[in-house]
Design an enzyme around this catalytic site. Structure first.
Site, PDB file in Angstrom:
ATOM      1  N   HIS A  54       0.795  -1.233   0.000  1.00 17.47           N
ATOM      2  CA  HIS A  54       0.000   0.000   0.000  1.00 17.47           C
ATOM      3  C   HIS A  54       0.818   1.268   0.000  1.00 17.47           C
ATOM      4  O   HIS A  54       0.247   2.359   0.003  1.00 17.47           O
ATOM      5  CB  HIS A  54      -0.926   0.035   1.220  1.00 17.47           C
ATOM      6  N   LYS A  78      -9.345  14.041   3.652  1.00 16.51           N
ATOM      7  CA  LYS A  78      -8.454  12.882   3.718  1.00 16.51           C
ATOM      8  C   LYS A  78      -7.543  13.114   4.911  1.00 16.51           C
ATOM      9  O   LYS A  78      -7.559  14.207   5.492  1.00 16.51           O
ATOM     10  CB  LYS A  78      -7.632  12.754   2.426  1.00 16.51           C
ATOM     11  N   ARG A  79      -6.763  12.119   5.302  1.00 13.18           N
ATOM     12  CA  ARG A  79      -5.810  12.356   6.373  1.00 13.18           C
ATOM     13  C   ARG A  79      -4.930  13.553   6.027  1.00 13.18           C
ATOM     14  O   ARG A  79      -4.620  13.794   4.860  1.00 13.18           O
ATOM     15  CB  ARG A  79      -4.951  11.112   6.609  1.00 13.18           C
ATOM     16  N   LYS A 117       0.083  14.602   0.892  1.00 11.14           N
ATOM     17  CA  LYS A 117      -1.235  14.899   0.312  1.00 11.14           C
ATOM     18  C   LYS A 117      -1.394  16.402   0.013  1.00 11.14           C
ATOM     19  O   LYS A 117      -2.311  16.816  -0.672  1.00 11.14           O
ATOM     20  CB  LYS A 117      -2.341  14.409   1.240  1.00 11.14           C
ATOM     21  N   THR A 164      -8.712   6.451  -2.590  1.00 11.81           N
ATOM     22  CA  THR A 164     -10.060   5.933  -2.842  1.00 11.81           C
ATOM     23  C   THR A 164     -11.075   7.063  -2.696  1.00 11.81           C
ATOM     24  O   THR A 164     -12.152   7.000  -3.282  1.00 11.81           O
ATOM     25  CB  THR A 164     -10.423   4.816  -1.842  1.00 11.81           C
ATOM     26  N   LYS A 206     -14.714   8.074  -4.777  1.00 15.50           N
ATOM     27  CA  LYS A 206     -16.013   8.412  -4.179  1.00 15.50           C
ATOM     28  C   LYS A 206     -16.503   9.744  -4.732  1.00 15.50           C
ATOM     29  O   LYS A 206     -17.693   9.905  -5.036  1.00 15.50           O
ATOM     30  CB  LYS A 206     -15.900   8.478  -2.654  1.00 15.50           C
TER      31      LYS A 206
HETATM   32  C1  LIG Z   1     -12.286   7.213   1.581  1.00 19.30           C
HETATM   33  C2  LIG Z   1     -11.858   7.628   2.922  1.00 19.30           C
HETATM   34  C3  LIG Z   1     -10.508   7.918   3.167  1.00 19.30           C
HETATM   35  C4  LIG Z   1      -9.443   7.833   2.102  1.00 19.30           C
HETATM   36  O1  LIG Z   1      -9.370   9.065   1.418  1.00 19.30           O
HETATM   37  P1  LIG Z   1      -8.170   9.402   0.418  1.00 19.30           P
HETATM   38  O2  LIG Z   1      -8.643  10.666  -0.213  1.00 19.30           O
HETATM   39  O3  LIG Z   1      -8.102   8.284  -0.568  1.00 19.30           O
HETATM   40  O4  LIG Z   1      -6.957   9.556   1.218  1.00 19.30           O
HETATM   41  C5  LIG Z   1     -10.143   8.307   4.441  1.00 19.30           C
HETATM   42  N1  LIG Z   1     -11.050   8.418   5.423  1.00 19.30           N
HETATM   43  C6  LIG Z   1     -12.359   8.163   5.217  1.00 19.30           C
HETATM   44  C7  LIG Z   1     -13.322   8.325   6.344  1.00 19.30           C
HETATM   45  C8  LIG Z   1     -12.806   7.753   3.967  1.00 19.30           C
HETATM   46  O5  LIG Z   1     -14.108   7.486   3.786  1.00 19.30           O
END
Ligand SMILES: *Cc1c(COP(=O)(O)O)cnc(C)c1O
Length: 832
Positions: free
Chosen positions: A372, A563-564, A569, A671, A675
């Site tokens: 990952h 995101k984190r 990022k 991911t 979404k």
């Molecule tokens: C999808 C998701 C992430 C991952 O987000 P990235 O933009 O891919 O880093 C992190 N936290 C939550 C709660 C999510 O639903």
């Protein structure tokens, strides 16, 4: 597809426990309120009603769960075991209602009891058993596995305290303990009779058994008991209800007198602490590893329990040990469960007396590994002193695996000792350390990355020597997310528009969304599309107002980065643009610009000072901008606290623009990007992770691309990155950095953001300033596209239409076919 008639009848179909109509649900809820909550309706609290409804929904899942377990037990089949230290499953009630197809009935039932379903759904504590993307991926995969009717089990840890709750005080992150179990968890079934012992510490003794064979006995300093806590994972409109089995630790003796008497008081106490705290708390670091003893203990604990569980199931089925890899395929979600390689060998060789070579063949055939991350600070290694004191026998096994492996390397590459050192399971360059990615690779028959670029880079960098040795072992499976949770459940407005436009089948075959392309230029359809988005934005605006007291205009462009929080990022790149835009707006008050609302969300690891500073910068900018009267109706900045799955439900559907701006080569897949796309947001992004495939699918006209490519990033670094060059060249960048340094966003305090500015100017490995100018220019293209609603809406529709590839159903289909060789098993339910 195999089918088995299932002999157990559901409790009569009109029963309050099993019938799906509103009236039966109503009776079920009243029953459970009294029989499980012990509450008369007159004094029931909303939470009592939530619990009673949750139990009533669970009742309706239990017959399916039992039928699934029985079918798997009775048939000859292979089970996919997904081992993950994290499962970020999100709230369960809404999802289970959707998967059962009884959302409307539940709403009516609760209404007849004077309760509002949405208010009850909002009461559910989310199990925060993950940090971010990796744990959420595991949860999406469980949803697809059940929906695709694949026999499978998720194995992990039942943390008593999950990821912390985030609060923002004076612009800073404050971590609050996540007490998710405090009010009870209606979805969990504890199985005290499914428990295993896990050894820690002590030493190994070798000897010879009666048959004259060499044997090893591990004499541990302490044993910990792992107890199974199961959560049902129901598929969408199928009878398959798989299991998420999480292990909780229990101490089996209160004190180790032997250690105490031997005088090693410290060791005894230490080991006792470990057994009692093993499954207490999730480590809140997203990418970098904490390197803590307790973390390694957690990993070994859940892996050992899970493998022992598989061996027990094999015995129950009366299958010989040689059939292990026929019955189980075990996926390692990152290196967190990679100790499975040594532990399966130990269980086979030491405990079951399987000869080493047979055990090794079984291990490699059963295991597969998903990588990952390529970030060097996130690659797991463990120092030998720590490893040997905690897991002496597994370490010996690792040495033996290494000895045999390096023999093979030397045969294949005679004289190439540099290669041997690079590939060894033990890094001997500094303090000796065990390399967990190497262990997973050597012990697996398949190794995959999670997006095309990532898999390519994996083969070229971190696992290069291994890809040369075993090219056939490496493959790519691009990540995916579940359209049930992230579209149907969280964006019901869009879901019904899709139902009436492309038919309901899209929910389990997301490629059907392609049909939407024909409507992209249809103005009447465009209007409906915009209406759905606007309604979602109004809902988010309301929540923002409620939580942050900031008033946002639903007509503004919602530009979202959730995101984190991490330097790679690059939330700070986004922040630099906001400051630049703010300066432009201030200079030219009349300029006809696009009203924008920048929305951020995400947690920073508690020990990650720079990430916490990035949050402060965002909240500092928000304070200045939102209080500047001249920005009214033009610019807003929001930091939405406590980004988690529950909040994600109403954030992704409300986005116009998705920020995916990581330094190219650093985000394995992402991911969140998927979404957003499914929900009709356009992406502004770099050529990183799955962004590349998102752009390939959407078409380059429907994606806002900027920034250096991964190979350009590489060459900049090789030639020596000089941030000053970019500052000298760019007046606006100078001004922007100057404002931050002058304390403009920290109430005049010039010290607060110094580390951040210094980092950008001197030592930033993520090349923020190198991508600044191109990012600003790209954001201008976004603004001009927004000014043409017909063009924007067309692009938005095409993004959703072309998001089919990013369903986790596609990803799981690929795992089944290419790695697990496993097929669906239909679960029959005899309704008697
Ligand atoms: C999808 C998701 C992430 C991952 O987000 P990235 O933009 O891919 O880093 C992190 N936290 C939550 C709660 C999510 O639903």
């Amino acid at each position: 597809m195999a089918t088995v008639a299932f002999p157990t009848k559901l409790p009569g179909t009109d029963s309050a426990r099993s019938a799906m109509d509103a009236d039966a649900l109503r009776r079920g809820v009243l029953d459970n309120l009294i029989c499980l909550q012990a509450r008369p309706p007159a004094i029931a609290t909303p939470h009592d009603w939530y619990m009673a409804l949750a139990y009533s929904v669970r009742d309706r899942m239990l017959a399916r769960w039992a039928a699934t377990i029985q079918t798997y037990a009775a048939q000859e089949l292979r089970v996919a075991c997904y081992l993950s230290a994290e499962f970020l499953i999100g709230p369960q009630l809404g999802n289970n209602l959707v998967n059962l197809g009884i959302e409307d009935n539940a709403r009516a039932a609760m209404q007849s009891l004077g309760q509002d379903l949405d208010s009850l759904l909002a009461l559910e504590e989310e199990p925060g058993l993950g940090n971010g993307g990796l744990g959420r991926l595991a949860a999406c995969y469980l949803d697809s596995l059940a929906t695709l009717e694949i026999p499978s089990v998720g194995y992990g840890i039942r943390y008593e305290f999950g990821i912390f709750d985030q609060e923002i005080h004076n612009g800073c992150q404050v971590e609050v303990t996540d007490k998710w179990l405090q009010k009870g968890n209606p979805w969990e079934i504890v199985r005290p009779n499914v428990a295993y012992y896990v050894a820690f510490g002590g030493h190994a003794e070798s000897g010879v058994d009666e048959q004259g064979r060499y044997t090893v006995r591990w004499m541990p300093a302490r044993m910990v008991k792992g107890v199974a806590c199961d959560t049902p994972m129901l598929g969408f409109r199928v009878n398959t209800c798989n299991t998420l089995r999480l292990w909780k630790s229990e101490a089996i003796e209160s004190f180790d007198l032997q250690d105490f008497n031997a005088g090693d008081y410290y060791q005894a106490v230490q080991e006792k602490v470990i057994s009692e705290t093993l499954s207490k708390v999730l480590y809140p670091n997203d990418e970098p590893e904490a390197g803590k003893r307790l973390r390694l203990a957690q990993q070994y604990f859940f892996v050992s329990c899970s493998l022992q569980d598989m061996l027990r199931l094999l015995d129950l089925k009366g299958e010989p040990i040689a059939r292990f890899a026929d019955m189980f395929t075990v996926q390692l979600n990152d290196t967190h469960p990679s100790i499975a390689v040594a532990e399966l060998m130990r269980l086979l060789v030491d405990v079951r007396s399987v000869p080493w070579d047979d055990a090794w063949a079984t291990t490699c055939r059963a295991l597969a590994y998903t990588n990952h991350t390529l970030l060097p600070e996130a690659l797991e290694t463990w120092g030998l002193p720590l490893f040997s004191s905690l897991l002496p026998r597994p370490l010996e096994i690792i040495y033996e695996i290494n000895r045999r492996f390096l023999e093979l390397v030397r045969r294949k590459y005679p004289g190439d000792e540099a290669r041997v050192a690079r590939m060894s399971l033990i890094d001997e360059s500094g303090e000796k350390r065990v390399r967990m990615a190497h262990l997973s690779t050597i012990g697996s028959h398949a190794v995959n990355g999670v997006a095309q670029l990532h898999s390519t880079l994996l083969r070229q960098t971190v696992l290069r020597d291994f890809a040369e040795l075993w090219p056939e072992r490496f493959l790519n499976v691009t990540n995916g997310v579940t359209p049930r949770r992230f579209m149907l459940l969280s964006n019901p407005g869009l879901a019904s528009l899709l139902d009436e436009t492309v038919g309901k089948g899209w929910v389990t075959d997301l490629t059907r969304l392609r049909t939407l392309e024909a409507f992209a230029d249809n103005l009447a359809f465009q209007q409906k599309w915009r209406d759905v988005k606007l309604a979602n934005k109004k809902m988010l605006a309301e929540r923002i107002g409620h939580v942050t007291r900031i008033a946002v205009d639903p007509d503004a462009l919602f530009d979202i980065q959730v995101k984190r929080i991490h330097e790679y990022k690059r939330q700070h790149l986004n922040a630099l643009y906001i400051i630049t835009l703010y300066q432009r707006l201030r200079r030219n008050i009349e300029q006809g610009v696009v009203p924008r609302c920048f929305i951020f969300g995400g947690k920073a690891a508690p020990g990650y000072a720079m990430a916490k500073l990035m949050i402060r910068l965002i909240t500092g900018i928000a304070e200045v901008v939102n209080n500047d009267a001249s920005m009214k109706g033009r610019l807003k900045v929001v930091f939405y606290p406590d980004f988690n799955v529950k909040n994600a439900h109403f954030i992704y559907p409300a986005a116009d623009l998705s920020e995916q701006i990581s330094t190219a080569g650093k985000e394995a897949s992402g991911t969140g990007n998927m979404k957003f796309m499914m929900n009709g947001a356009l992406t502004i992004g770099t050529l990183d992770g799955a962004n590349i495939e998102i752009r390939d699918e959407a078409g380059s006209d429907n994606f806002f691309l900027f920034g250096l490519t991964a190979s350009q990033v590489d060459s900049v670094k090789r030639e020596g990155y000089r941030p000053a060059v970019h500052v000298e060249r760019n007046e606006e960048l100078r001004e922007t950095l100057g404002l931050i340094a002058d304390g403009y966003f920290s109430r005049g305090d010039r010290q607060v953001f110094r580390p951040l500015v210094d980092n950008l100017l001197n030592a930033d490995p993520f090349l923020v300033l190198a991508d600044y100018a191109d990012y600003v220019a790209c954001q201008e293209r976004v603004s001009s596209a927004w000014q043409d609603p017909v063009r924007w809406t067309r692009m938005s529709i095409l993004n959703t239409a072309r998001s089919g590839k990013f369903s986790s159903d596609r990803a799981i289909g690929e795992y089944c076919e290419r790695i697990w060789t496993i097929s669906p098993v239909r679960i029959a339910l005899d309704r008697g």
